[in-house]
Design an enzyme around this catalytic site. Structure first.
Site: not given
Lengths: 201, 350, 321
Positions: B39, B195, B225, B227, B267, B318-319
């Site tokens: 990240y 966040h 950016r 994601n 994204e 998390y994903k």
């Protein structure tokens, strides 16, 4: 006693210790054991009593400090049976107030969150409201699926009182809703619900 | 080519008829410039990129436009709370409407037209069959608030951040193609609060640096950016609201179906300073590609295998794909011959 | 500029003498296009070539944000300053080409406010002129209290009264008029936000009085651009660039860094935004902090400096640039 919280989640609200601040008027809202923090505030600054408006409700656990609070004789004192019943009074004080009003809330998280939300709707910055946690750690939780709010949640997971889904309680907190987030715990494996643990006493 | 030939008629739920054309596969924004992933802020100026790429224009309108707008309308009909704007954000909504209309009309004149006579505007959107005259900055002349009106006509999710007290506050949003977060719950939060659920990043100071950078973001100098996450079946609306409905799909994927059903979800996040409101617009554009389409690009296949295999467990959790990681690694390993990959993500730069 | 926005080439189309101290300038784009829209309270940084010295001064935009054909600023002449305002007054004429930055807002309106209470002193009126145009268009509730030395120096007072009627309250020092601040603050409804722009002393008085009456910090907004002060010349070592530079008496450290061809980030050039904050690696002597970005503790620790306004006195200064 004041409460220590885990602060690893940054959306989780943090609470302080009520301290007297200069102001034209003082609105003090408390539930249950929050009455102790109100008494401590007055002991520290007795001059607040002259302009203080206290709105107090007994705790869901039965703690009722009405007599002790009345005994110190704040300028105005109202005992209400619950936040829902007292909300109109709180909103009226905020609506009539001028800048310079100090707002203090103490007791359970559910009460502090809801009064903070009322103050924000009346135009105060959220961090202008002083808070101090006292008493029970039960949580106010919004089910992310049906949007129903369950008050006084003690266990994790718990069953949503509205849609019946089994929810785990995230530390993620919404100031606007004054609630923590509950998310379906067995979404991927329906029926596989871990045993409920009493996390919030 | 007629509009009907270019824009797909496809679905993002139920029978999932979503498909990428060979051209769409080639231009897919593969998010990994290296063989490992951690990240990071990784922001760069959002300047026009290679012709034909998703960066060619400020906003990318592609073959999925009409179908994605139809899917948005479907989600909103079921749950209007996916689009919310606190009252003080209306001006920022107008800023966003202007930004999107001007960009679309400039970059895709064959599909969109904007004619201005002072504040009397005329907007034509041919793919969606819209032809509206309205008064800029007058909400009473539009069928929805300005943010909802324009984001029903623009792919991707959008949030609007107010800037005050050295922080950014997410106070308006149109969110129907999200990676498992709730705008209804998060609205009103500041940058650190919304966040908060992201693991590891706070300890790394990622958000403090990102916030400091964004507070200084200037009008006319947008940034972008990437994601990414994983989605089983091309479901655009992976909302927490409906998690109990789509969650079980993760458990029914098999060796036989993974190539078709497992999608890399990327994204493209861009950030624009808005002029009149001083707010920041945050378009989050979602692209999805099935594993079987992705592995047609040998460099991507090798690299995705290595990234997924080596990702820290917290991030896989998390994903939301820890459960299927072994299956994914097994599938992708067939396409990784161990050869080195070239830097950057363009498939042709081998 | 550090964050990538490019400067706007403009032509000066109007220079108006507003009174004996203040001139107003109008800029339009050289290419004839529209200016970027902006929000009330935003400023632009004007680049000047003053006989070989490059000066960059920030000025609040005072034109109507809805009006995109040009930008207007007002400049108060400072006869004892370093020369930026003197350059604007003496050398900037209609037809001249200049470079200005895209707008940046460090003094934005809080649009959640139930009411906006604006308090201006002297040239501090300029951001409010743009803010009032915006608030008026939004139908928001506002009130301006504007103090100046005398009628002659009360720039734009008559126009603003004509435009906004009794929402504008005027005060002239020489006529013994002063804002009755405690009375004004006492009567404001909950949800009012206060904005103040003017001389340092006025800002301190307004913020101090409001704080003392229980106004929360989040409802108080102020903007004060410092002009970089004139001082003694000094030298500084730039550790990253590996060079040593001399800072002249009428030059800021930031200007000296730029004059040496070293890129340095900035936004406000007035000690307010924090963008140019630079680490101090060694300081044998005294850092003369003039900014209001660093906290008192940070200033005392001597670990950072804001080169846009702060200076140094002593034997050796090394900074990370």
């Amino acid at each position: 006693m004041q409460t220590q919280f885990d602060t690893t989640m940054r959306s989780r609200p943090r609470y302080g210790v009520l301290e007297p601040r200069p102001g034209l008027a003082h609105l003090i809202v408390a539930d249950g054991e929050g009455g102790e923090a109100v008494l401590a505030l007055f002991a520290q600054a007795p001059e607040l009593l002259e302009t203080a408006r206290v709105i107090y409700m007994p705790g869901a656990n039965g703690t009722d400090m009405t007599a002790e609070l009345e005994a110190v004789k704040p300028a105005q004192f109202s005992r209400v049976p619950s936040y829902a019943a007292g909300r109109q009074r709180i909103v009226k004080v905020l609506g009539d107030a001028h800048m310079g009003l100090q707002v203090y809330v103490t007791g359970t998280e559910g009460l502090m969150g809801q009064v903070q939300r009322d103050a924000m709707e009346a135009g105060l910055p959220h961090d202008a409201v002083q808070t101090e946690h006292r008493g029970s750690l039960v949580r106010r939780v919004q089910c992310v699926h049906c949007k129903g709010i369950t008050e006084h949640v003690r266990t994790d997971p718990f069953q949503c009182g509205h849609c019946g889904l089994n929810l785990f309680v995230r530390d993620h907190y919404s100031r606007r809703l004054a609630a923590f987030q509950g998310v379906c715990v067995d979404a991927e494996d329906p029926g596989e619900v871990p045993p409920a643990v009493e996390r919030f006493k | 080519m007629s509009l009907d030939d270019y824009f797909h008629d496809e679905t993002y739920f139920g029978d999932f008829t979503y498909r990428n054309s060979p051209q769409a596969i080639k231009r897919f924004p593969f998010p990994f410039p290296e063989d490992d992933y951690m990240y990071s802020v990784n922001m760069e100026p959002h300047v026009p990129g290679r012709k034909g790429s998703v960066f060619e224009h400020a906003f990318d309108v592609d073959e999925h436009y009409v179908a994605q707008m139809r899917d948005r309308a479907r989600v909103l009909a079921e749950d209007p709370l996916r689009c919310q704007s606190l009252p003080h954000m209306t001006l920022a909504g107008w800023d966003l409407l202007e930004l999107i209309m001007e960009s679309f009309a400039r970059d895709y004149p064959q599909w969109f037209e904007l004619h201005k006579d002072g504040n009397r505007w005329h907007w034509i959107n041919r793919p969606l069959g819209i032809d509206d005259k309205f008064t800029f900055l007058d909400e009473s002349t539009l069928p929805y608030g300005p943010m909802e009106y324009i984001t029903r006509q623009a792919q991707g999710d959008f949030t609007l951040q107010d800037q005050r007290n050295d922080n950014l506050w997410i106070e308006a949003g149109m969110v129907t193609t999200q990676a498992d977060w709730s705008v209804d719950f998060d609205i009103g939060m500041n940058f650190h609060e919304w966040h908060a659920p992201v693991p590891l990043a706070r300890e790394m100071g990622v958000f403090d640096r990102a916030l400091k950078f964004l507070l200084q973001l200037q009008h006319g100098a947008p940034v972008r950016r990437f994601n990414w996450t994983m989605t089983v079946d091309p479901l655009l609306d992976t909302s927490p609201e409906n998690y109990h409905k789509w969650g079980p799909s993760k458990t029914t994927m098999t060796r036989e179906t993974i190539g078709r059903r497992q999608h890399l979800r990327v994204e493209l996040q861009t950030l624009f300073r808005l002029p009149r409101s001083n707010a920041i617009a945050f378009p989050i554009r979602c692209y999805m590609i099935s594993f079987q389409d992705l592995v047609t690009q040998p460099k991507w296949a090798r690299r995705l295998h290595r990234v997924i295999r080596d990702l820290p467990e917290e991030l896989a959790t998390y994903k939301g794909f820890l459960r299927n990681r072994p299956l994914m690694v097994e599938y992708l390993s067939q396409f990784d011959d161990g050869k080195p990959t070239s830097p950057g993500w363009w498939p042709e730069d081998e | 500029m550090s964050v990538g926005a490019t400067k706007i080439p403009v032509v000066v189309t109007e220079v108006v003498e507003v009174n004996s101290l203040i001139k107003r300038f109008r800029f339009v784009r050289e290419d004839g296009g529209e200016m970027p829209g902006f929000s009330g309270g935003a400023h632009t940084v004007v680049e000047m070539d003053d006989g070989g010295t490059r000066r960059l001064n920030a000025y609040s935009l005072m034109s109507d944000p809805a009006e995109r054909s040009g930008y207007e600023i007002s400049v108060r002449r400072d006869d004892t300053g370093r020369g930026g305002s003197l350059f604007m007054h003496r050398h900037v004429k209609p037809g001249m080409r200049m470079l200005i930055s895209p707008p940046v807002n460090l003094f934005g309106l809080d649009l959640r406010a139930k009411k906006h209470l604006l308090i201006a002193g002297g040239i501090g009126i300029t951001p409010f002129i743009a803010q009032m145009a915006q608030l008026n268009a939004l139908g928001a509730r506002f009130e301006l209290h504007y103090a100046a030395r005398d009628r002659e120096l009360g720039a734009y007072m008559t126009e603003l009264s004509a435009r906004y009627g009794d929402r504008v309250h005027r005060y002239y020092d020489v006529e013994g008029q002063a804002i009755d601040l405690p009375a004004l603050l006492r009567g404001q409804p909950l949800g009012t936000h206060l904005y103040v722009c003017g001389p340092k002393g006025m800002i301190a008085w307004v913020l101090g009085t409001a704080g003392g009456m229980g106004w929360p910090k989040g409802a108080l907004h102020s903007e004060e651009f410092l002009a970089p002060p004139v001082g003694q010349p000094f030298t500084a070592e730039l550790a990253v660039s590996g060079i040593t530079i001399s800072v002249g008496a009428a030059q800021s450290l930031l200007e000296a860094i730029e004059a040496a061809g070293v890129e340095a980030p900035y936004l406000c050039r007035g000690g307010a935004c924090g963008q140019c904050e630079t680490r101090v690696l060694a300081a044998e002597g005294e850092l003369l902090h003039h900014d209001h970005w660093l906290t008192d503790e940070q200033k005392a620790a001597c670990g950072h400096i804001m080169p846009c306004v702060s200076r140094f006195k002593g034997a050796r200064l090394v900074i990370e640039r």
